[in-house]
Design a protein around this motif. Structure first.
Motif, short mmCIF file in Angstrom:
data_model
loop_
_atom_site.label_atom_id
_atom_site.label_comp_id
_atom_site.label_asym_id
_atom_site.label_seq_id
_atom_site.Cartn_x
_atom_site.Cartn_y
_atom_site.Cartn_z
N ALA A 190 0.87 -1.18 0.00
CA ALA A 190 0.00 0.00 0.00
C ALA A 190 0.90 1.22 0.00
O ALA A 190 2.06 1.16 0.41
CB ALA A 190 -0.91 0.01 1.23
N CYS A 191 0.39 2.35 -0.46
CA CYS A 191 1.23 3.55 -0.58
C CYS A 191 1.77 3.97 0.79
O CYS A 191 1.19 3.67 1.83
CB CYS A 191 0.45 4.68 -1.25
SG CYS A 191 -0.61 5.63 -0.15
N LEU A 192 2.88 4.68 0.76
CA LEU A 192 3.57 5.07 1.99
C LEU A 192 2.71 5.95 2.90
O LEU A 192 2.87 5.93 4.12
CB LEU A 192 4.87 5.79 1.66
CG LEU A 192 5.93 4.94 0.93
CD1 LEU A 192 7.11 5.81 0.52
CD2 LEU A 192 6.39 3.78 1.79
N ALA A 193 1.78 6.70 2.32
CA ALA A 193 0.93 7.57 3.14
C ALA A 193 0.05 6.76 4.09
O ALA A 193 -0.37 7.27 5.14
CB ALA A 193 0.06 8.44 2.24
N SER A 194 -0.21 5.50 3.75
CA SER A 194 -1.06 4.66 4.60
C SER A 194 -0.37 4.29 5.91
O SER A 194 -0.99 3.72 6.79
CB SER A 194 -1.46 3.39 3.85
OG SER A 194 -0.34 2.56 3.63
N ARG A 220 -0.59 -6.40 10.04
CA ARG A 220 -2.01 -6.44 9.68
C ARG A 220 -2.24 -5.41 8.60
O ARG A 220 -2.04 -4.21 8.81
CB ARG A 220 -2.94 -6.09 10.86
CG ARG A 220 -3.02 -7.17 11.93
CD ARG A 220 -2.13 -6.84 13.11
NE ARG A 220 -2.60 -5.65 13.81
CZ ARG A 220 -1.79 -4.74 14.36
NH1 ARG A 220 -0.48 -4.86 14.24
NH2 ARG A 220 -2.29 -3.70 15.01
N SER A 221 -2.67 -5.87 7.44
CA SER A 221 -2.99 -4.94 6.35
C SER A 221 -4.12 -4.03 6.79
O SER A 221 -5.14 -4.49 7.32
CB SER A 221 -3.39 -5.72 5.10
OG SER A 221 -3.69 -4.84 4.04
N GLY A 222 -3.94 -2.71 6.59
CA GLY A 222 -4.98 -1.76 6.98
C GLY A 222 -5.11 -1.57 8.47
O GLY A 222 -6.19 -1.16 8.95
N SER A 223 -4.06 -1.81 9.24
CA SER A 223 -4.18 -1.72 10.70
C SER A 223 -4.50 -0.30 11.18
O SER A 223 -5.06 -0.13 12.26
CB SER A 223 -2.90 -2.21 11.38
OG SER A 223 -1.82 -1.33 11.16
N MET A 224 -4.18 0.71 10.38
CA MET A 224 -4.52 2.09 10.77
C MET A 224 -6.04 2.30 10.81
O MET A 224 -6.52 3.23 11.45
CB MET A 224 -3.89 3.08 9.79
CG MET A 224 -2.38 3.21 9.93
SD MET A 224 -1.86 3.70 11.58
CE MET A 224 -0.21 4.29 11.24
N ASN A 225 -6.78 1.43 10.13
CA ASN A 225 -8.24 1.57 10.13
C ASN A 225 -8.89 1.08 11.42
O ASN A 225 -10.08 1.29 11.63
CB ASN A 225 -8.83 0.79 8.94
CG ASN A 225 -8.42 1.36 7.60
OD1 ASN A 225 -8.09 2.53 7.49
ND2 ASN A 225 -8.44 0.53 6.58
#
Length: 270
Positions: A173-177, A256-261
């Protein structure tokens, strides 16, 4: 990947007079590019975005894949930092980023008379919070892999059967994520994330994310690699400090993919 889904994908692509694909060089977009090129030939163009949001290594890999499989390829320089909403990094940040990309693709399609805009989203992406999907709908971008119901596992399996080098490539995923929502995105932050992830990859780790909670770097490793990361903690910490992080932490939950969510309210997650 069932033969029926492959047939459905090929039949769908064959209905397109011509197409432009947002090509990252990842597992999904590479399979889509190879099949689209096989069917459409020179009526297909893969376009890769270059900007501080993406590591240089990903751009190099995309160029190599295009050369290896012989499909038309163009690199564009996107201007995410011209969009104030992107810099502010709200939960819908991906919407503004994708809108910037798709507008560039639309401009190319209009200049060169391409009929359809494509993205490499797969069926599993529907289960995650993906505000970029709204940008795709608004710009009439098609996602053939998703439309025929192809999961990530099926895409990897067919990529392996097609001898695509990306079949086992880790999710990207892009670095901003890597930056928590609400914290402004800066070129400096993206650079230190990129440096840190490149270093960890050079050590042989396969699944990694550097979450930038500056002054803390929260490092996510694949669960099978946590023990090795711990054994290398002194080297990792010393090097990551040099990239500008005063503190370095290993996340015990692993990658975890998308852990910021995780911190987003259920109303956004759907």
């Amino acid at each position: 990947m069932s033969e029926q889904k492959l047939d459905a994908l090929q039949n769908l692509i064959s209905t397109f007079p011509s197409a432009v694909l947002a090509f990252s060089g990842g597992v999904d977009s590479t399979l889509l590019a190879v099949i689209a090129h096989r069917i459409l030939g020179n009526r297909f163009l893969a376009v890769t975005a270059a900007s501080p949001v993406h590591p240089e290594s990903e751009l190099v890999a995309a160029k190599e894949l295009a050369a290896q499989f012989g499909f038309r390829h163009q690199v564009i320089f996107t201007q995410e930092f011209a969009e104030a909403h992107f810099i502010r990094n709200p939960p819908e940040r991906c919407y503004f980023c994708k809108l910037t990309l798709f507008r560039e693709l639309k401009s190319i399609s209009e200049e060169e008379n391409f009929s359809v805009l494509l993205a490499g989203d797969n069926y599993d992406d529907l289960a995650d919070y993906r505000p970029g999907h709204r940008a795709a709908r608004e710009m009439n971008v098609r996602s053939p892999l998703q439309e025929v119901g192809l999961s990530k596992t099926e895409i990897r399996e067919w990529s392996r059967r097609e001898n695509l080098p990306t079949w086992c490539k880790p999710a990207y995923a892009c670095l901003a994520s890597r930056i928590p929502y609400g914290r402004a995105i800066t070129v400096e932050a993206l650079a230190r994330i990129d440096q840190t992830e490149s270093f960890l990859l050079s050590l042989g780790f396969l699944e990694i994310r550097v979450r930038d909670h500056f002054p803390v770097a929260r490092l996510e490793f694949g669960k099978a690699e946590l023990e090795r990361a711990w054994n290398l903690r002194e080297l990792i910490a010393a090097t990551v400090h040099k990239f500008g992080f005063p503190y370095v932490a290993i996340d015990l939950d692993g990658f975890r993919s998308g852990s910021m969510n995780t911190v987003l309210p259920d109303t956004l997650m759907g």
